[in-house]
Write a protein that holds these residues in place. Structure first.
Motif, PDB file in Angstrom:
ATOM      1  N   SER A 102       0.831  -1.208   0.000  1.00  0.00           N
ATOM      2  CA  SER A 102       0.000   0.000   0.000  1.00  0.00           C
ATOM      3  C   SER A 102       0.864   1.256   0.000  1.00  0.00           C
TER       4      SER A 102
ATOM      5  N   ALA B 241      -4.934   3.518  -1.583  1.00  0.00           N
ATOM      6  CA  ALA B 241      -3.715   3.107  -0.896  1.00  0.00           C
ATOM      7  C   ALA B 241      -3.398   4.065   0.240  1.00  0.00           C
TER       8      ALA B 241
ATOM      9  N   THR C 207      -5.613   2.973   2.979  1.00  0.00           N
ATOM     10  CA  THR C 207      -5.168   1.696   3.534  1.00  0.00           C
ATOM     11  C   THR C 207      -3.911   1.880   4.369  1.00  0.00           C
ATOM     12  N   THR C 208      -2.985   2.669   3.846  1.00  0.00           N
ATOM     13  CA  THR C 208      -1.751   2.891   4.597  1.00  0.00           C
ATOM     14  C   THR C 208      -2.054   3.512   5.949  1.00  0.00           C
TER      15      THR C 208
END
Lengths: 444, 167, 179, 255, 759
Positions: free
Chosen positions: A34, A409, A412-413
């Motif tokens: 990610s 991403a 998500t990160t």
């Protein structure tokens, strides 16, 4: 929490604390993927766009707003899960909220941050973004508070502040727990993060009150935030956007997509952090019911919008509608109807509501549908406005697609970092739902 | 004041019992520590009043008035007419007002919380790590000579152990 | 056992000190640049002194800046103008010899702009001169400056403030000054 | 403090819409579609006067061209009775412009001359104004455009060259209005006279289809022509009160 | 600062100090550099060494001169700031432009500042046509040419020198004639395929004056236009556009306006709807080339079987004309009735009507209508111009297509022939005819005078860069005038950007490098001196009538105004003595293999192709289609259906002379049996903006000529269309071209907006 196999206080700690300190290869893989996608999908194209100009995106004359603003609404929408739901359930004293609300609020925060990123990505001259902040300056000029965009700025700032405070204050006792179970630097960091919390009767009392105040303040705020986002569109006179129904439509859609988002996150937490004892069928069942309700409201409002547009007989509205329903982007429209209006109808069945895997797929489908809705709002209305000679077409460019993927991403990160920094389930509140250890209780 | 005594309990009702006895013995500086918010503390230690709500109200009012004035005055300080709308139109400015009300309300509540909960703890305060896990505790600050009495009351109420901590 | 924030904060002291030193050094570097290379008073190709011309000899500003009353720009005197006097006056001074070199090689003097407005600003000297705004209002006490220095901030607030004070017609309209 | 006092004493004034009626001038245009031939001289004149960029074929194909004034063309009927009508479309300088309200930083507003302004250096590029504009006459600098040397020597020094990320649009040639006011002041006149100003498009128009003037002055040509029976404003139902009145093209079926 | 002891660290005190020291200095350096680079770059004030006279920076100056981009000769005013040209406007004092300009005229600045301008003389290095040149100095280039000319002249073979130019009028024309005369050559030809050769010829045949009359459109009330796109680029677009405005709505308030009369009505007869057709009240799509028959049909009805032409017109009854022209008989009768009933009817012909093999008879037939209407020499009719103040008329100067071919071939046949080409680009304008290129290849020395390396210059041996019209001197007697004698002066509005010269200067310099006789005969230091001299002669002739102190005052006044005129009108003529007959058009290609008429048309932006290197013109949407940056072929929807093609499909267009590929544009404004294509694109060498863009329809035309004048008949070719299966997306501004019942073009007639408002 059911009596059967009720965990002890110690077990709650043991279930949650290790999730913060154990780093599996799975976690590292997920994180590195990610982060990579975030850098190359989000920040690199953004930097490129800053360098050459917003022309790197696919927007053009007539379609001055594109995927960026569509994604912005999507992420703002997704943010309506956590804080709003958590606050409402807190006020209504629904105990089942307690095992899921922390991650839900985190979702709120991170989708808001992602959304705020989109505002920046969207801007033509990011380097002057501070002009939207009401501070004294050398120009003696202030922002224009009559602009719906300034409502947005104010609303998002407030929402972001309130949400951060909300999630942070709710976590302070848990930070103390982490502190007490950690050593070395980590202990010191958490010692600062929990402000020296001891769990005295005074502190609990004040926290309880403060938390309730936050909840009360956040509920109308959350409703106002997505109303305001809808006004960015509805205050324009663009056919297909200029609807009074837009505010409830957006709010309802936001909660809808946010709730679906919670289901998704819940599934993964349950699976990978082994919270089976805390996140149970009951949660999925309740959220399933909520999804069903919201889906019905959403469909109803959607129908209203289409009907009033069509029945108005105005050339502008009808052309906008025609393009939405039968134009180039029609497949997306019908996909949205299928995913958000028809698919959730299966939630009438309790069997499906309590099937974790099915719920996961349904929730993902709903969010795909809602994502499409947001895209369609910008992609189908602006190219077909008033003067037919200026009709055009909007197609996202590679940069926009990359940034869209990259923003997932980013989210998500942030979430992956969150689960290692915050206890992803509220320990003290879960403990609250357990039986209080009393001598009397021990005797019986 | 020189002694800080902490009693550790496994059960919540024991703790409340101990607190009640200590209170009855004339000790005022009693703090209860627990991993979860305890109900019924007020019954034992007397009702608590907090200034929190005043902070919230004050913040909200300041936010509301300030927000509206910010919007209105910044429009007047440099008049830039737009779209034939009034310079100070109230409907859009009410939105701004609403947002700032909430913003300052929240921030004031936060400050109020810190203020009234005595946080952050700059000075060392008596505490045991078990209180965030599954133990309940009571802390009494008293004179050196009353310490033994306190310890006795605590143990009588069923304390697992009693500790004296330095601050 | 006891708990507080202070103890934990102490652990971060070295880090905090390091950051503090770094920040201080950074700011010091910045300030040093501003002090040694002042943007408001750059070194000009020729050490032209307004003290001598405008101060001692009381030469009128518009004797050299001839377009000030007629155009948006005040105009820098052409080399020819300088040479009008300096063919005979003070020809032995090194700075004047520099001037003579420019004149002999038919090259313009690359003066550095001190009062540099952004490109999107429309500032007509003409209107201001005709409204009898003294040159010193914006350019400072030029007659006392050996090297020209920017005194006024030339910020928008400053411009508008003056417009307001003087009740300039449409003085607050953006398009009065922006283009 | 005085501001707050001011706010309360003048509360009703600040609350009154329609302030633009008291503006110094109310610049407006009348475009006679019966004269307009669609020759597009105005388009190039505008390009030349206002430093509009040459965007190139690729960017043009992406609809990123910048033409503050453009000719729209509408067909009616089928061969052989087909008819083609032209209408020049430029910023309508609406008194109740939907775009102005949209800007978060007040880069666009209504000024004393009744003009819908766009302050380039204030713009941060949210593009909201362009979305709100029903006439599609606002243009965005998707890139920083350059001119092949020495074409840049033609650029008008009175008009800023816009950088990437900035919105721009027809200004009614504000630089000419400013210059005319400047000359009027030199002549000791307080007010401009009819004919002092001609925007580039009106000046170039070979058929004199475009007339420019002050709508506040009842004797002006625009004010008189605007009351022509053929006069109309485009998309009147949107209630934007444009400053541009079009005179309908006469349909003479029976010759 | 530094702590004495750092308990947790293993660093020694020395190391620690070093670390702190380095860190501090690095950060300080960073701060220093950020401060340096965050500051705006220094701007410099560069004064003049010696300021020019009358120069105020920041204040614009205006100079009047003449536009040279088309032969109309509009007066223009150029705005100058800090010595640079910023904007072109119409010169309000000039009777041709009256303050207006056309799109192309506005772009003149990009001729001046074009990045592809020739900056120095070049000579050919490689094969002809390959574009392989290298730069030389003026001195060597002029010497080369001069020595060549000198050699021929001294050998008494000066007749081998030919001069081919575009449209050159005024005293430059005289200078060139003089130069050639001194060389002993009469070979001087002006050629451009847009030259209205047929119109001159038809007017000569009809009225005995070989000139372009001034059509007083403004005062007419019924205008019957046969293919003349006078609102487009026909003859004098600005002047006629101005007249058109007044024709429709009367003079503007505030101007001296005559009595308000009825709105003029316009009927446009042409197979493909031009800009004028779009503005017409009625557009009549007639079969290409049959306009003459239509005119005679109308004349037949008006004359009513009486008068001088009764016999000639007898056979042109409506049914027969309808059959020939494809226009319904009822329409013809209606037009005739309206024309006959109008107070000031006017018929003009041009464009496609004049571009067939029967151009002259068509135009004569149209002239007959004017004669029957009795409008010759009258207000609102055909007004003849007086003899220009100087120079010759176009009929004397212009050569036709056949003339040009003969001209070049003759020079090629001479030993050591020299061809000087200035301001014309016949290799672009020419049909798919190899003869011209072959002849050019045979000429030993071809000298080009041009600002750009265009197609023709590729075949030159030496190319001399000339001033753009904004940098040089000149004068002009516009043709057609406006019914009175007009002369205008063009003056340099900016200093030449590069090392270039006026065309006149080149010839004066050449003469100075030749032998003594030439030097003596052309003694002027430069063209400016020559011009001033010529005007002094003009002034001397009229000294008594003119109200100036001396010539200098006169000259200054003319330069200031940019124009000088005399209100002298030509004597009115109303005799019409031509033979009236209709000659059917001959099209190259039979109608089986080549089923469609092919009508190239002069495009608004590029004129005859000379505007294609101006980026503003390339980015100017075509008025009819809004297409930019490319060419297209216009098809009727029925034709498109037949071929099964859609917008953007690429067609192979083949004629007996060649083929090209172009994308389809479907339009309601064209006959189903006709296809049309704009001229102007398809340059093979014309700078970065034009080269390799689109296709040139002229390149596939057969070498058809008018039977009487030998003029290039560019509307007389038939083509076949084959879909290629490829497809492009048009680059254009327009989206949809229907109003969708939205109130954009105003309420329907008879309704006011208040009534039609539904908001």
């Amino acid at each position: 929490m059911s009596e059967r196999g009720q965990p002890s206080y110690q077990e709650v700690n043991d279930a949650v604390l290790p999730t913060m300190t154990t780093f599996t290869w799975r976690y590292w893989t997920a994180l590195s993927i990610s982060v990579t996608v975030m850098i190359f999908g989000f920040f690199a194209p953004w930097w490129y766009q800053l360098f050459v100009g917003v022309g790197a995106a696919g927007m053009s004359r007539a379609a001055y707003w594109g995927t960026y603003l569509g994604n912005f609404i999507f992420w703002i929408g997704l943010s309506h899960s956590g804080t709003l739901l958590s606050a409402v359930l807190h006020i209504t004293q629904s105990d089942w909220r307690k095992s899921i609300y922390r991650s839900a609020e985190a979702m709120t925060l991170f989708s808001l941050i992602t959304a705020a990123f989109y505002v920046m990505v969207h801007l033509g001259r990011l380097w002057f973004v501070h002009w939207t902040v009401p501070i004294p300056n050398v120009m003696g000029l202030w922002p224009n508070f009559r602009s719906p965009l300034m409502f947005d700025v104010m609303a998002i700032t407030t929402y972001l502040t309130a949400s951060s405070i909300f999630i942070y204050m709710g976590s302070v006792p848990d930070f103390a727990t982490v502190r007490d179970n950690a050593t070395g630097l980590r202990r010191k960091i958490y010692a600062i993060m929990c402000f020296g919390w001891r769990g005295t009767d005074r502190e609990w009392h004040r926290l309880g009150w403060a938390y309730t105040f936050f909840a009360v303040l956040v509920i109308p705020l959350a409703v106002s935030v997505h109303s305001i986002v809808s006004w960015d569109f509805a205050l324009s006179i663009v056919p297909g956007l200029h609807h009074t129904i837009f505010a409830p439509y957006f709010v309802c859609g936001a909660i809808f997509s946010g709730t679906a988002g919670i289901v998704t996150v819940m599934y993964f937490l349950r699976k990978y952090f082994h919270f089976e004892r805390y996140i149970t069928e009951k949660h999925f069942n309740n959220l399933g019911k909520l999804l069903l309700l919201l889906s019905l409201i959403w469909s109803y409002i959607n129908m209203l919008e289409l009907f009033t547009g069509w029945f108005s007989g105005s050339s502008f509205e009808i052309e906008a509608l025609r393009f939405k329903l039968f134009g180039f982007y029609a497949p997306l429209f019908w996909e949205m109807i299928a995913f958000c209006a028809f698919l959730p109808l299966v939630l009438f069945s309790e069997k499906i509501r309590t099937n974790f895997r099915l719920m996961l797929w349904i929730s993902i489908a709903i969010n795909i549908g809602m994502f499409t809705e947001r895209f369609l709002i910008v992609a189908t209305t602006q190219p077909r406005k008033f003067l037919p000679d200026a009709f055009s077409f909007y197609m996202p460019s590679l940069v926009e697609i990359a940034i869209t993927i990259g923003s997932f991403a980013v989210f998500t990160t942030l979430f992956l970092v969150f689960v290692k920094v915050f206890p992803s389930m509220s320990m003290y509140e879960v403990k609250e739902t357990l039986n209080l250890p009393t001598r009397k209780g021990a005797r019986t | 004041m020189s002694a800080n005594i902490i009693g550790v309990y496994q059960y919540a009702d024991d703790l409340l019992d101990a607190a009640g006895r200590l209170k009855a013995s004339g000790f005022d500086e009693i703090e209860l520590m627990s991993p979860i918010p305890l109900h019924g503390v007020e019954k034992v230690l007397g009702p608590k009043k907090s200034v929190l709500r005043r902070f919230a109200l004050f913040g909200a009012i300041v936010g509301g008035v300030g927000g509206f004035l910010m919007a209105a005055l910044s429009a007047i300080v440099f008049i830039l007419p737009t779209s034939g709308r009034p310079i100070v139109p109230w409907p859009p400015f009410l939105i701004i007002t609403f947002e700032t009300t909430i913003l300052l309300g929240t921030l004031a509540t936060l400050i109020g919380f810190f203020f009234s909960a005595n946080l952050p703890a700059w000075k060392d305060r008596p505490y045991l790590p078990a209180f965030s896990d599954n133990r309940f505790g009571v802390h009494v600050g008293c004179d050196e000579d009353a310490a033994e009495k306190v310890e006795k009351i605590m143990l009588d109420a069923g304390a697992e152990k009693v500790e004296r901590v330095k601050t | 056992m006891s708990v507080s924030v202070r103890e934990a904060l102490g652990a971060f002291k070295p880090a905090a000190i390091a950051v503090g030193i770094a920040l201080a050094a950074y700011i010091a570097g910045w300030v040093a640049y501003e002090v040694f290379f002042p943007g408001t008073a750059p070194v000009q190709p020729i050490e032209f002194s307004h003290v001598i011309h405008a101060g001692d000899y009381q030469i009128d500003c518009q004797y050299c800046h001839i377009y000030a009353a007629r155009s948006t720009t005040a105009g820098v005197p052409a080399v020819e103008k300088c040479m009008g006097c300096h063919k005979v006056i003070a020809t032995d001074k090194p700075e004047i010899q520099k001037l003579t070199d420019y004149w002999n090689s038919r090259q313009a003097i690359p003066w550095i702009k001190v009062h540099d407005l952004a490109d999107f600003v429309y500032f007509p000297h003409k209107r201001h001169v005709q409204a009898e705004v003294a040159c010193q209002t914006c350019h400072g006490e030029v007659q006392t400056m050996a090297r020209i220095e920017r005194v006024a901030p030339l910020s928008m607030k400053w411009c508008v403030g003056c417009h307001e004070e003087r009740e300039v017609e449409n003085g607050r309209d953006c398009w009065t000054c922006h283009k | 403090m005085s501001l707050i006092k001011d706010l309360f004493t003048n509360w009703s004034v600040w609350r009154r819409p329609g302030y633009f009626e008291s503006f110094d001038y109310s610049w407006g245009m009348v475009i006679d579609l019966d004269r307009c031939t669609g020759c597009e001289a105005c388009v190039v004149a505008c390009t030349a006067e206002n430093n509009l960029p040459i965007v190139g074929e690729k960017r043009f194909s992406e609809n990123r061209e910048i033409k503050w004034i453009r000719i729209e063309r509408y067909w009616s009927g089928e061969y052989p009775n087909a008819k083609l009508s032209f209408i020049p479309m430029l910023c309508q300088h609406c008194d109740q412009a939907p775009c102005e309200i949209a800007c978060p930083v007040s880069a666009t507003y209504h000024n004393q001359d009744g003009l819908n302004t766009q302050i380039y250096n204030r713009c941060i590029g949210t593009r909201t104004c362009a979305v709100y504009c029903p006439y599609e006459v606002r243009f965005f600098n998707w890139f920083s455009y350059t001119w092949d040397a020495p074409l840049e020597q033609q650029l008008n020094p009175d008009v800023t060259v816009r950088e990437k990320g900035v919105m721009e649009k027809c200004t009614f040639c504000i630089q000419r209005i400013r210059e005319a006011k400047d000359h009027a002041k030199d002549d000791g006149r307080r007010r401009l006279r009819e004919g002092d100003i001609q925007p580039a498009c009106a000046q170039a128009c070979p058929t004199k289809a475009i007339v420019f003037g002050d709508r506040n002055d009842p004797d002006s040509q625009v004010a008189q022509m605007a009351s022509d029976a053929r006069g109309y404003t485009v998309l009147k139902e949107l209630n934007t009160s444009p400053s541009i009145v079009y005179l309908r093209r006469v349909d003479q079926e029976h010759v | 600062m530094a702590r004495k002891k750092n308990p947790g660290s293993k660093l020694s005190r020395r190391e620690f100090l070093a670390l702190v020291g380095t860190g501090t200095s690095v950060m300080a350096g960073a701060g220093f550099l950020t401060a340096k680079f965050s500051r705006r770059p220094v701007e410099q004030l560069i004064p003049y060494v010696v300021p020019p006279e009358d120069y105020i920076p920041g204040v614009a100056a205006y100079y009047n001169t003449v536009c040279n981009l088309c032969p109309a000769g509009c007066g223009i005013t150029v705005r100058i700031r800090e010595g640079r040209a910023k904007k072109i406007e119409g010169n309000p004092a000039h009777p041709v432009s009256q303050g207006g300009t056309c799109a192309l005229g506005q772009s003149g600045l990009q001729v001046l500042y074009n990045p592809d301008r020739l900056q120095t003389p070049v000579t050919r290095r490689g094969e002809r046509g390959t574009g392989d040149f290298h730069t030389v100095g003026w001195n060597s280039a002029l010497t080369t040419v001069a020595s060549h000319l000198d050699k021929l002249r001294l050998a008494n073979r000066g007749a081998g020198v030919g001069l081919l130019t575009g449209d050159i009028r005024g005293h430059l024309d005289d200078l060139l004639i003089q130069f050639l005369g001194l060389m002993g050559s009469g070979r001087y030809l002006q050629y451009a395929f847009t030259n209205p050769t047929n119109l001159y010829s038809a007017n000569a045949a009809s009225f005995d004056t070989a000139q372009l009359p001034y059509y007083d459109i403004a005062n007419s009330d019924f205008l019957l236009s046969f293919g003349a796109d006078f609102l487009g680029m026909w003859v004098s677009p600005v002047s006629y556009s101005r007249a058109y405005g007044d024709f429709r709505q009367g003079r503007r308030e505030g101007e001296d306006k005559g009595p308000r009369r009825q709105r003029g009505q316009l009927v446009q007869i042409e197979p493909r709807m031009s800009l004028t057709g779009a503005n017409a009240d009625i557009w009549v799509p007639a079969v290409p080339g049959t306009e003459g028959a239509l005119a005679l049909g109308i004349a037949h009805i008006i004359a009513g079987g009486a008068g001088r032409f009764a016999a000639a017109l007898a056979e042109f009854d409506p049914p027969r004309v309808a059959e020939i022209s494809g226009v319904e008989a009822s329409t013809i009768e209606r037009l005739a009735r309206s024309f006959g009933d109008a107070k000031a009817p006017l018929a003009i012909g041009g464009g496609g009507a004049a571009a067939g093999t029967n151009g002259v008879p068509n135009l004569v037939a149209i002239n007959l209508l004017n004669h029957l209407a009795g409008n010759i020499g009258r207000e609102g009719g055909v007004v003849f111009n007086p003899k220009p103040a100087f120079g010759r008329t176009g009929m004397q100067r212009h050569g036709s297509y056949l003339d040009l071919l003969a001209f070049v071939e003759e020079i090629a046949d001479v030993d050591d022939g020299v061809l000087i080409i200035a301001g014309t680009n016949p290799l672009y304008d020419f049909p798919g005819d190899e003869r011209l290129v072959r002849a050019l290849q045979r000429i030993p020395l071809v000298v080009g005078l041009s600002s750009f390396m265009d197609e023709t210059m590729q075949y030159a041996d030496i190319v001399l860069p000339v001033n753009s019209y904004l940098e040089g001197w000149g004068d002009d007697a516009p043709e057609p005038g406006v019914g009175m004698r007009v002369a205008s002066i063009s003056q340099p509005v900016v200093a030449p950007l590069y090392d270039t010269m006026d065309v006149g200067d080149v010839f004066i310099r050449l003469a100075q490098r030749m032998d003594r006789d030439m030097q003596r005969a052309m003694p002027w230091p430069d063209f400016h001196a020559y011009l001033r001299n010529a005007w002094r002669r003009m002034y001397d002739k009229r000294r008594d009538k003119l109200d100036y102190v001396d010539f200098d005052a006169f000259w200054t006044a003319v330069l200031e105004a940019g124009v000088w005129g005399e209100t002298r009108r030509a004597s009115q003529r109303n005799e019409f003595h031509a033979q009236v007959d209709y000659e059917p058009p001959v099209h190259a290609g039979n109608d089986v293999d080549y089923p469609w008429y092919f009508q190239p048309f002069v495009s608004q932006g590029f004129f005859d192709g000379r505007g294609a290197n101006l980026p503003w013109q390339q980015e100017l949407p075509d008025p009819m289609t809004s297409i930019v940056y490319g060419s297209w072929i216009e098809l009727n929807p029925r034709t498109a259906n037949e071929l099964g093609v859609d917008e953007g499909d690429i067609l192979e267009v083949s004629s007996p002379a060649g083929s090209l590929r172009a994308p389809v544009w479907i339009t309601q404004g064209i006959r189903p049996d006709t296809v049309a294509m704009p001229i102007g694109q398809g340059h093979t060498s014309f700078g970065r903006y034009a080269t390799g863009r689109g296709a040139n329809p002229l390149s596939i035309l057969s070498a058809q000529v008018d039977s009487r004048t030998g003029a290039f008949a560019w509307g007389a070719t038939r083509v076949n269309l084959t879909p290629t299966g490829e497809r492009i997306r048009f680059v254009k501004t327009g989206g949809w071209s229907r109003t969708l019942d939205r109130q954009i073009l105003g309420p329907r007639s008879g309704e006011t907006q208040e009534g039609g408002d539904h908001g």
